[in-house]
Design a protein around this motif. Structure first.
Motif, PDB file in Angstrom:
ATOM      1  N   ASN A  18       1.957   1.816  -3.490  1.00 47.40           N
ATOM      2  CA  ASN A  18       0.838   2.325  -4.278  1.00 47.40           C
ATOM      3  C   ASN A  18       0.584   3.802  -4.002  1.00 47.40           C
ATOM      4  O   ASN A  18       0.298   4.582  -4.909  1.00 47.40           O
ATOM      5  CB  ASN A  18      -0.442   1.546  -3.948  1.00 47.40           C
ATOM      6  CG  ASN A  18      -0.369   0.124  -4.459  1.00 47.40           C
ATOM      7  OD1 ASN A  18       0.580  -0.240  -5.147  1.00 47.40           O
ATOM      8  ND2 ASN A  18      -1.356  -0.677  -4.119  1.00 47.40           N
ATOM      9  N   LEU A  19       0.667   4.170  -2.706  1.00 45.76           N
ATOM     10  CA  LEU A  19       0.397   5.568  -2.368  1.00 45.76           C
ATOM     11  C   LEU A  19       1.485   6.474  -2.945  1.00 45.76           C
ATOM     12  O   LEU A  19       1.201   7.546  -3.485  1.00 45.76           O
ATOM     13  CB  LEU A  19       0.296   5.742  -0.848  1.00 45.76           C
ATOM     14  CG  LEU A  19      -0.027   7.148  -0.366  1.00 45.76           C
ATOM     15  CD1 LEU A  19      -1.356   7.647  -0.936  1.00 45.76           C
ATOM     16  CD2 LEU A  19      -0.089   7.216   1.160  1.00 45.76           C
ATOM     17  N   LEU A  20       2.722   6.002  -2.855  1.00 45.71           N
ATOM     18  CA  LEU A  20       3.816   6.797  -3.426  1.00 45.71           C
ATOM     19  C   LEU A  20       3.599   6.982  -4.924  1.00 45.71           C
ATOM     20  O   LEU A  20       3.729   8.078  -5.460  1.00 45.71           O
ATOM     21  CB  LEU A  20       5.160   6.111  -3.174  1.00 45.71           C
ATOM     22  CG  LEU A  20       5.739   6.291  -1.776  1.00 45.71           C
ATOM     23  CD1 LEU A  20       6.941   5.392  -1.582  1.00 45.71           C
ATOM     24  CD2 LEU A  20       6.128   7.742  -1.535  1.00 45.71           C
ATOM     25  N   GLU A  21       3.237   5.871  -5.563  1.00 44.57           N
ATOM     26  CA  GLU A  21       3.013   5.924  -6.997  1.00 44.57           C
ATOM     27  C   GLU A  21       1.854   6.872  -7.310  1.00 44.57           C
ATOM     28  O   GLU A  21       1.908   7.655  -8.258  1.00 44.57           O
ATOM     29  CB  GLU A  21       2.711   4.519  -7.513  1.00 44.57           C
ATOM     30  CG  GLU A  21       2.884   4.404  -9.003  1.00 44.57           C
ATOM     31  CD  GLU A  21       2.766   2.960  -9.465  1.00 44.57           C
ATOM     32  OE1 GLU A  21       2.281   2.110  -8.703  1.00 44.57           O
ATOM     33  OE2 GLU A  21       3.152   2.703 -10.610  1.00 44.57           O
ATOM     34  N   HIS A  22       0.834   6.786  -6.474  1.00 42.82           N
ATOM     35  CA  HIS A  22      -0.333   7.657  -6.656  1.00 42.82           C
ATOM     36  C   HIS A  22       0.067   9.121  -6.555  1.00 42.82           C
ATOM     37  O   HIS A  22      -0.494   9.995  -7.197  1.00 42.82           O
ATOM     38  CB  HIS A  22      -1.362   7.309  -5.572  1.00 42.82           C
ATOM     39  CG  HIS A  22      -2.713   7.896  -5.790  1.00 42.82           C
ATOM     40  ND1 HIS A  22      -3.515   7.552  -6.851  1.00 42.82           N
ATOM     41  CD2 HIS A  22      -3.421   8.815  -5.082  1.00 42.82           C
ATOM     42  CE1 HIS A  22      -4.649   8.226  -6.787  1.00 42.82           C
ATOM     43  NE2 HIS A  22      -4.622   9.002  -5.735  1.00 42.82           N
ATOM     44  N   MET A  23       1.056   9.380  -5.724  1.00 39.78           N
ATOM     45  CA  MET A  23       1.525  10.763  -5.552  1.00 39.78           C
ATOM     46  C   MET A  23       2.464  11.170  -6.674  1.00 39.78           C
ATOM     47  O   MET A  23       2.951  12.297  -6.681  1.00 39.78           O
ATOM     48  CB  MET A  23       2.287  10.904  -4.227  1.00 39.78           C
ATOM     49  CG  MET A  23       1.411  10.980  -3.008  1.00 39.78           C
ATOM     50  SD  MET A  23       2.432  10.983  -1.526  1.00 39.78           S
ATOM     51  CE  MET A  23       3.107  12.630  -1.574  1.00 39.78           C
ATOM     52  N   GLY A  24       2.768  10.238  -7.534  1.00 39.42           N
ATOM     53  CA  GLY A  24       3.639  10.574  -8.655  1.00 39.42           C
ATOM     54  C   GLY A  24       5.092  10.245  -8.410  1.00 39.42           C
ATOM     55  O   GLY A  24       5.956  10.632  -9.191  1.00 39.42           O
ATOM     56  N   VAL A  25       5.364   9.523  -7.321  1.00 42.58           N
ATOM     57  CA  VAL A  25       6.740   9.109  -7.054  1.00 42.58           C
ATOM     58  C   VAL A  25       6.964   7.771  -7.757  1.00 42.58           C
ATOM     59  O   VAL A  25       6.101   6.900  -7.734  1.00 42.58           O
ATOM     60  CB  VAL A  25       6.978   8.960  -5.536  1.00 42.58           C
ATOM     61  CG1 VAL A  25       8.386   8.449  -5.262  1.00 42.58           C
ATOM     62  CG2 VAL A  25       6.754  10.295  -4.847  1.00 42.58           C
TER      63      VAL A  25
ATOM     64  N   ARG B   8       7.592   4.185  -8.711  1.00 46.81           N
ATOM     65  CA  ARG B   8       7.405   2.959  -7.912  1.00 46.81           C
ATOM     66  C   ARG B   8       8.727   2.243  -7.664  1.00 46.81           C
ATOM     67  O   ARG B   8       8.927   1.607  -6.637  1.00 46.81           O
ATOM     68  CB  ARG B   8       6.435   2.043  -8.673  1.00 46.81           C
ATOM     69  CG  ARG B   8       6.028   0.784  -7.924  1.00 46.81           C
ATOM     70  CD  ARG B   8       5.200   1.158  -6.703  1.00 46.81           C
ATOM     71  NE  ARG B   8       4.680  -0.023  -6.014  1.00 46.81           N
ATOM     72  CZ  ARG B   8       5.397  -0.762  -5.179  1.00 46.81           C
ATOM     73  NH1 ARG B   8       6.645  -0.458  -4.946  1.00 46.81           N
ATOM     74  NH2 ARG B   8       4.860  -1.806  -4.583  1.00 46.81           N
TER      75      ARG B   8
ATOM     76  N   MET C 183       0.823  -1.204   0.000  1.00 46.58           N
ATOM     77  CA  MET C 183       0.000   0.000   0.000  1.00 46.58           C
ATOM     78  C   MET C 183       0.861   1.260   0.000  1.00 46.58           C
ATOM     79  O   MET C 183       0.494   2.278  -0.564  1.00 46.58           O
ATOM     80  CB  MET C 183      -0.928  -0.001   1.230  1.00 46.58           C
ATOM     81  CG  MET C 183      -2.128  -0.926   1.016  1.00 46.58           C
ATOM     82  SD  MET C 183      -3.096  -1.188   2.508  1.00 46.58           S
ATOM     83  CE  MET C 183      -4.073   0.298   2.530  1.00 46.58           C
ATOM     84  N   MET C 184       2.020   1.133   0.672  1.00 40.02           N
ATOM     85  CA  MET C 184       2.905   2.288   0.700  1.00 40.02           C
ATOM     86  C   MET C 184       3.400   2.613  -0.711  1.00 40.02           C
ATOM     87  O   MET C 184       3.381   3.767  -1.137  1.00 40.02           O
ATOM     88  CB  MET C 184       4.085   2.023   1.624  1.00 40.02           C
ATOM     89  CG  MET C 184       5.080   3.150   1.637  1.00 40.02           C
ATOM     90  SD  MET C 184       6.392   2.861   2.816  1.00 40.02           S
ATOM     91  CE  MET C 184       5.796   3.792   4.203  1.00 40.02           C
TER      92      MET C 184
END
Lengths: 55, 318, 348, 892
Positions: free
Chosen positions: A4-11, A13, A1-2
């Motif tokens: 995914n959240l980073l990726e969601h923020m544009g960081v 993966r 999930m971490m």
């Protein structure tokens, strides 16, 4: 999930890796570290979560 | 909602008079239009102060563990989301079921105060709620709007409007909403390219003043010392540096992973109007998709990231 | 005192002209409300915006301010020695500041610029800044500035006070700094002094009608200990979630916290706004916290603003009645109510 | 040095080939050894040791297949033994784990012939394993017994070979009976078949020929349908058996102990580790062929048996080492000493050690930086103590080899210098540096500096840690009064510990009460009677019959259990517990069981034998069906005991009346070890063995005059019908699956309900939960001798803990809670596998978490899971880890 959240923020993966490596798996450790280093190098230095102290 | 207020007052007066509870935590009328405030009522004379309306957007579960008496119970009025956070508190050992008397309040949603304020150029001087019709007054104009149209986003996508745990209900349950696309907001961001996503979150938090109202309004944030306040090690810088602000929001949200009920208190509390739910909503979506989990529905189960199960998704481990 | 009129048609041209001399600050609107910020060259102040979410105190006292830096690189001379950063002392002007915020700057000045101590960062910024205020024609429901020693058209702390007369601004030049600013803008249409003053008075009276009044007259008479030990604090503090919103939006809150950060060979010392709402505010290195509980912190905030300050400085309360904390408080703790409770409190 | 795992890991000179010793030439090793460890003048010495007991553990030698002309092991390059193949699979072996043909050639051959062969080297596509090479064979060799381990290791080798060489590798195992009766083995066999696609071919291959061009191997065998099959393999692995060497037999002769014909030590089922001579005990393969867990159990059991005899004189010869008082360094400025080890040329040959030492001296808080040739040598250690004392050092960093082997040594040195042993930090600049970067000395030197800097950063934050003393209650609770439980209790009591046996029935004995005789022919009831008498008359043993366990509190050394006897509850305090709750026979639901009194289970037949039931004399035709309820999807394990038991009973029937037709219907006969001799005897006596497939089970029809049993004969491939008047079902042994008991002690159960031991191989008689031990069939089905061995072993493991009564300490590197930061959320409580964190019941911080130092293993799970950052791992504190990361980040 971490991740995914980073990726969601544009960081990217590929800056986050998880792996189970037992102390007996020296070869796997080397392979994983190499793979991570290569991937992160390909992404270049992170500017998103790296603080600029010269400002 | 008026009948429900009467019912709440009657229940509370009875509970206090009979000594069944020592305190009632509920909402009181605020001092300015569109405001309400949490209140603790200890005498039945003060029961008349209790209200429930479309501005009671904070989460009362946040107040429970601070005022627990050594013996006896306290009563708390609980909307669907409040009740889910009470469940989370019970699972996480912050309060036990027998310390609480839960007055369930079915909820048809809370209003988005910023959305209403945006309808006016000048300041709002009065706000009257009558069922679904809201009458809003400013020196320049008076306007009637339907509550449905000015609901907070989290209330629009809420599928647990009725309390999931209660000792008594203050009204008949309301119909639950069913949604075709429960996470359209998350999907919208996900559809952007990575650079646009980063830009979106940068723009989102650019006005953050790090007052930590989002954290403090959240019932999940009950650590005696928050990671942002730690100095050894200092996980995150304390200034207004963008990186530190990003780090704060990212980690705060992640600490809520699998625990967030999407009650919206964080956004409600933010003085700068930042929709910090953009962070937690993604985690809620993942918790649902990866673990079939919605927080605060089961008193027997710990949140998915607290426990290990052999069938947990583990594709991310290489 | 000079009065000038500024035709709104000439306003932007004048402001643009002044940019040659001044860095211009003013209200800008974004989706989260209005704030006073440095304006980009193509941006003009949004003069008719209501109360800004944040006060303009950050113009002189930024939320995060770099103070000193050092290098840890032993190959460089003076390594490990903290050195001041270069300060920006170029002239700046704050447009559209409201009279209560101008008074707030004078209150903050008590802390940063007094015979015992002069804060170089604040003082230099203050010296470089011209405050061009705008009277409040339509006070909001949270405004109680008349009860705090100022009011919608108070002149204190301003270099220029303007009044919005629909098609034009009527400006009262209060100081030499103000004069210089008007000159830089090319605003030189003189107005009749007596007539202008009476216009100001009419606007003031009209505005004052809509302002809530809060009594503060008894505060200095009360005993500190009585108030401190009063039983009402529990109720006042109950709903508080201990966020720092009230203190951060407050134009008079001046507390700050100094932090050091190092990375690689660079060390930076900077200060941040602090808030007495945070348990860290008084957390001792020993682990003890004299204000460890929420009630103690809430009490401290109001006692400081409404009692200790009153007693120490004899300048009234440490509040200018802008109403920002009332409007922004997530749990609707209203300083006007607390002030009334304190003012009327009789110990038993 | 034969293997890198050799203990001790030291080189030795072979005097037969050493030029210096034989011809007084060379002497190179003496000149190059920087530690001056070579001494050619050392000679054989005869030492006289007086001992109260002797334990024999001489092990075995792998069978040498050279003498088998049919497999041409000596001549064909691609025929290897299983031991050689094991080395091929090993990452430290000759081919670095790469599976290749011609493995016996040197990696870079020098001889011309070898070079030519090496060109033919290829990755094998097909490998075959031949089972029973040197086992179950009296024709080509004299080893009639089953070696017990080869089936399992062949399956393992095949799976690993596929893992190494890719899943396209074709692996075939040629076998007679697949013998996987060990715990979890049957599941492994099934996985090998179904998941890994290993071919299992039931056939004994007659001979092998070689294609001289390619080195490929041609074989010919008869398949199960009777067809002759020809096939080619790239490699053939001979699954060689275990043998007792000539030397061991000589030793036995010297010691005057009896051996079996095959050369194994003769022991009795009820004294399974005791030789024929008093005071001499035996363990391991010398005491019958066995796998690792059984060997470990044997070893523990032998230790307990040897100890029982010497209980009276225990601790009379021990010497105490005087302790140096510890200096209090709390609050002192770090004063770090860094010792850089050259490891002879191991490190210094690559890393510029003087440079690293010089650099270390410049690091913060470092007062002393010394380079040393061998930091682990005695004189270096003495010097270290001297420097610590002289310079008042309070933190020590050693940059040398692996902490795994050397950290305890240096910690001991710190203790001798009066420092807490946790004020030590070790960094590995050999294995992790000079060895892996041996071609890049510059980089290696830089990395050594990085590592030293990180270690110094961490050491500066090291705090002295306290090891909590654990008080051990000297009494024992044994749950279960069967053979294993009683054996454990007897052993513990004979060593002086008060022992309580908890038995839910009204008498001792357990399932053994139903047995007739052992595989070795001993009368079980006679022996059991004697044991029960010994137990009941022992004043150190309290037997609680009709008693159940209702609850357990506490932890190692300090358990309190609630016992309920006839409705009355009492509390028992004890330091350790042994779980020996056994298993019971399945009630079969197939083969018409229960519908006719001629259909029995093995134990019912035992009863008839015990009672000398006259019905047995009238039996004309008896049938045994094996694997009733075992090796089935719902019970995927082998019950281990049934094959031998049925074979034994079949012989007994034949002995009673040689005219009786006796049939054993089986899937694989698993008479492991010397039990194979019984199988042989049964066949010789005319018992008929017919194999069936699990997909095609025998059918039983009850008819008035006889039981009609129909199945397909595997040789004739035709249905056969047997009319029997006695049918014995070898019913599975099923565990009690006692979840309540498992929960009381926080010990795991496997899918089938057997308890899961600490380590499948190395910890078979204990649990991961400290202070709790396991014996008997509750662990896995086992015959009398093995249950007794495990009972003794559990006692032995318990004894080592009880013997530390005054010297049992927790580790210092455990988790601790900063109560101020604890949010009482309970994640740690729910996540800890050892139950170490709990909520404090009282005091100022009631409700917040506390970690029990005794239960904590220092794994760090709670530390990582704590949202509030309230839990710290002592010795690996967050700030220490971060300081290392920051130190790494610092560009030197």
């Amino acid at each position: 999930m971490m991740g995914n959240l980073l990726e969601h923020m544009g960081v990217e993966r590929d800056r986050l890796h998880f792996s189970w490596i037992s102390s007996a798996e020296a070869t796997k450790f080397v392979d994983v570290v190499k793979e991570i280093s290569d991937k992160v190098r390909a992404l270049d230095t992170d500017k998103k979560f790296a603080k600029d102290y010269t400002k | 909602m008026d009948t429900c207020i009467e019912k709440i007052r009657t229940i509370c007066a009875d509970l206090l008079a009979k000594g069944k509870v020592q305190k009632v935590i509920g909402f009181a009328e605020g001092s300015i239009p569109m405001a309400s405030r949490p209140i603790a009522v200890t005498s039945k004379e003060d029961v008349a102060k209790l209200v429930f309306n479309a501005t009671c957007g904070l989460n009362l579960a946040n107040y429970v563990s601070d005022v627990l008496p050594k013996e006896g119970k306290i009563a708390v009025t609980a909307k669907g989301c409040d009740s889910r956070n009470l469940v989370t508190h019970m699972v996480e050992n912050q309060v036990s079921r027998d310390q609480l008397y839960i007055i369930g309040v079915p909820c048809t949603g809370m209003v988005d105060k910023r959305k209403i304020a945006a309808l006016f150029e000048d300041e709002i001087t009065d706000f009257i709620e009558d069922g679904d019709t809201l009458t809003i007054v400013s020196p320049q104009k008076k306007e009637k709007v339907s509550k449905k149209d000015v609901l907070r986003h989290n209330c629009r996508v809420c599928t647990h409007r009725n309390p999931v745990v209660f000792d008594v209900m203050a009204a008949e349950p309301v119909e639950e909403q069913s949604l075709d696309q429960p996470f359209a907001d998350v999907d919208h961001i996900a559809a952007m390219d990575p650079a646009a996503r980063w830009a979106h979150f940068q723009e989102l938090t650019k006005n953050c003043i790090r007052c930590y109202a989002c954290r403090n309004a959240c019932p999940l944030c009950y650590c005696p010392t928050c990671f942002v306040d730690e100095s050894s090690p200092q996980w995150v810088g304390k200034g207004q540096d963008k990186t530190d602000i990003n780090t704060f929001h990212f980690l705060r949200a992640f600490h809520c992973a699998g625990r967030c009920t999407d009650c919206g208190a964080c956004v409600e509390a933010c003085p700068m109007g930042i929709n910090v739910r953009d962070f937690t909503r993604k985690l809620n979506k993942d918790a649902l998709e990866l673990f079939g989990w919605e927080a605060g529905l089961d008193m027997e189960k710990r949140p998915p990231l607290d426990v290990y199960s052999p069938d947990d998704p583990n594709d991310f481990i290489k | 005192m000079n009065f000038i009129t500024i035709d709104k048609k000439d306003w932007t041209t004048g402001i643009d002209k002044s940019r040659e001399t001044y860095q211009v600050f003013g209200p800008v609107q974004d989706e989260n409300g209005c704030q006073i910020k440095p304006l980009a060259p193509d941006v003009h102040p949004l003069m008719d915006a209501g109360v800004t979410v944040m006060s303009p105190k950050s113009v002189l006292f930024p939320q995060t301010q770099k103070m000193l830096t050092a290098t840890l690189d032993a190959s460089i001379e003076d390594h490990h020695v903290m050195k001041p950063v270069k300060k920006d002392d170029t002239p700046r002007v704050v447009l559209g500041i409201r009279p209560y915020d101008a008074r707030a700057i004078l209150l903050v000045k008590l802390n940063f610029d007094n015979p015992d101590y002069q804060d170089p960062y604040w003082c230099e910024a203050y010296a470089a800044t011209t405050f061009v205020g705008l009277g409040v024609n339509h006070p909001g429901p949270c405004d109680f500035s008349t009860s705090t020693g100022c009011g919608p058209f108070s002149e204190e702390g301003l270099d220029v006070l303007m009044a919005d007369l629909d098609d034009r601004y009527l400006a009262k030049i209060l100081t030499e700094k103000g004069e210089t600013w008007a000159g830089a803008c090319g605003f030189d249409t003189r107005a009749d002094a007596a007539e202008s003053q009476s216009l100001f008075d009419i606007l003031r009276k009209e505005a004052e009608k809509n302002i809530t009044s809060v009594d503060t007259d008894q505060l200095s008479e009360k005993s500190i200990l009585d108030l401190y030990e009063a039983p009402f604090w529990d109720d006042v503090a109950f709903s508080c979630i201990n966020c720092g919103t009230c203190t951060f939006v407050c134009p008079t809150c001046w507390c700050f916290d100094i932090q050091d950060e190092t990375k690689h060979k660079t060390a930076v010392r900077f200060r941040n706004w602090d808030t007495c709402m945070s348990p860290l505010f008084t957390h001792h290195a020993s682990g003890h916290n004299p204000r460890g509980s929420k009630v103690q912190r809430v009490r401290q905030r109001f006692m400081h603003k409404l009692k200790y300050f009153v007693d120490k400085y004899d300048q009234g309360i440490m509040c200018v009645g802008c109403g920002r904390c009332v409007a922004s408080c997530p749990v609707n703790i209203d300083i006007r109510e607390v002030c009334t409770i304190m003012n009327n409190y009789e110990s038993k | 040095m034969e293997y890198p795992q050799a203990v001790p890991l030291k080189y030795a000179i072979n005097p037969d080939v050493c030029l210096k010793l034989t011809k007084d030439k060379c002497g190179t090793c003496e000149t190059v050894c920087p530690a001056d460890a070579i001494d050619y003048t050392m000679t054989e010495e005869v030492l006289t040791i007086t001992a109260g007991s002797i334990i024999l553990a001489p092990g075995f030698k792998p069978f040498d297949p050279s003498k088998f002309d049919n497999y041409q092991y000596a001549n064909f390059a691609n025929v290897v033994t299983s031991m050689e193949f094991e080395r091929i699979l090993s990452a430290t072996g000759p081919t670095m784990g790469h599976v290749t043909t011609f493995p016996k050639l040197p990696a870079q051959p020098k001889k011309k012939k070898d070079k030519l062969l090496a060109q033919k080297r290829k990755d094998p596509k097909k490998i075959a394993w031949f089972q029973c090479v040197g086992s179950r064979d009296v024709n080509k060799c004299d080893n009639p017994y089953c070696s017990s381990v080869c089936c399992m290791y062949a399956v393992k080798e095949a799976i690993i070979a596929k893992e190494h060489a890719g899943k396209d590798l074709d692996c075939a195992i040629f076998f007679m009976d697949m013998r996987t009766p060990g715990k979890e083995f049957e599941k492994y066999y099934e996985t090998a078949k179904h998941k890994h696609g290993i071919n299992f071919i039931r056939s004994r291959v007659h001979s092998v020929t070689e294609d001289p061009e390619t080195g490929d191997l041609l074989i010919q065998y008869v398949d199960e349908m009777g067809q002759i099959v020809k096939d080619t393999y790239d490699m053939i692995v001979l699954s060689v058996g275990l043998e007792i060497s000539r030397e061991t037999r000589d030793l036995a002769k010297k010691l005057d102990i009896d051996l079996t014909e095959s050369g194994f030590a003769k022991t009795a089922s009820f004294e399974p580790v005791t030789t024929s001579r008093d005071g001499i005990y035996v363990s391991g393969v010398f005491n019958n062929p066995k796998d690792i867990p059984e060997s470990v159990l044997d070893a523990s059991a032998a230790a307990s048996a040897a100890g029982d005899a010497l209980a009276e004189v225990r601790n009379t010869l021990t010497k105490e080492f005087p302790a140096v008082p510890e200096t209090n360094v709390v609050g002192d400025r770090p004063n770090i000493g860094v010792f850089i080890c050259d490891c002879g040329s191991n490190i210094a040959g690559v890393v510029d050690c003087p440079n690293v030492t010089e650099y270390a001296a410049t690091l913060p808080y470092v007062t002393v930086a010394e380079e040393t040739t061998y930091a682990c040598s005695q004189d270096a250690q003495d010097k270290m103590v001297e420097i610590i004392k002289e310079k008042g050092l309070n933190r020590i960093v050693v940059a040398a080899c692996t902490p795994k082997t050397h950290e305890p040594l240096f910690q001991e040195t710190l203790k001798n210098a009066g420092l807490n042993k946790y004020l030590f930090e070790m960094t590995n600049i050999r294995n992790h540096n000079s060895w892996v970067h041996k071609n890049n000395p510059d980089i290696a030197t830089d990395k050594a500096k990085d590592l030293v800097r990180m270690a110094v950063a961490k050491a500066a934050l090291a705090q002295p840690l306290k090891e909590e003393k654990i008080n051990v209650n000297a009494s024992v609770m044994v749950v279960g009064g069967g053979l294993a439980g009683m054996t454990a209790a007897r052993s513990l009591a004979s060593q002086g510990y008060e022992t309580h046996i908890i038995e839910k029935k009204d008498c001792l004995g357990g399932e053994a009460l139903k047995l007739w005789k052992t595989a070795q022919g001993e009368n079980v009831q006679q022996e059991l009677d004697a044991l029960i008498k010994e137990i009941t008359s022992n004043d150190k043993i309290v037997v609680h019959t009709n008693t159940t366990l209702e609850g357990v509190d506490g932890f190692v050394g300090n358990f309190t259990s609630q016992l309920k006897t006839n409705g009355k509850t009492t509390a028992l305090e004890h330091g350790v517990a042994v779980l020996a709750t056994g298993a019971k026979a399945l009630e079969p639901t197939e083969y018409s069981f229960g519908k006719d009194d001629r259909i029995l289970r093995t134990l019912d037949l035992d009863r008839m034998f015990k009672e000398n039931d006259p019905k047995l004399d009238t039996v004309q035709s008896a049938v045994f069906i094996q694997c009733v309820g075992s090796r089935e999807p719902q019970r995927p394990y082998c019950s281990r005991v049934c094959c031998t038991h049925s074979v034994d009973n079949a012989i007994a029937l034949k002995e009673k009346n040689p005219e009786t037709d006796v049939f054993i219907l089986y899937r694989d006969i698993r008479t492991y070890g010397e039990r194979e001799l019984l199988y042989k005897e049964a066949r010789e006596k005319g018992v008929i063995f017919i194999r069936y497939d699990v997909e095609n089970k025998p059918e039983v029809v009850v008819e008035k005059e006889s039981l009609k049993i129909t199945l397909t004969d595997h040789v004739l491939n035709k249905p056969v019908t047997i009319h029997a008047d006695l049918l014995t079902l070898a019913a599975a042994l099923v565990p009690r699956k006692d979840e309540r008991l498992a929960n009381f002690f926080k010990v795991p159960l496997n899918d089938e309900g057997f308890f899961v031991e600490k380590h499948a191989k190395l910890g078979p008689a204990e649990f991961a939960t400290d202070g709790v031990f396991i014996a008997g069939s509750a662990h896995y089905p086992k015959p009398v001798n093995e249950a007794i061995t495990q009972g003794r072993a559990a006692a032995s493991r318990a004894l080592t803990l009880l013997a530390k009564k005054d010297s049992l300490f927790t580790s210092g590197t455990i988790a601790s809670v900063d109560v101020e930061k604890c949010s009482a959320c309970g994640v740690c409580v729910s996540i800890c596998p050892y139950n170490a964190p709990s909520f404090m019941a009282e005091g100022r911080f009631a409700g917040r978490a506390d970690v029990n130092a005794v239960l904590c293993k220092g794994c760090g799970l709670c530390v990582a899971s704590c949202r509030s950052g309230a839990i710290h791992l002592r010795g690996f504190d967050t700030n220490q880890i971060l300081s290392q990361i920051f130190a790494l980040d610092e560009v030197s």
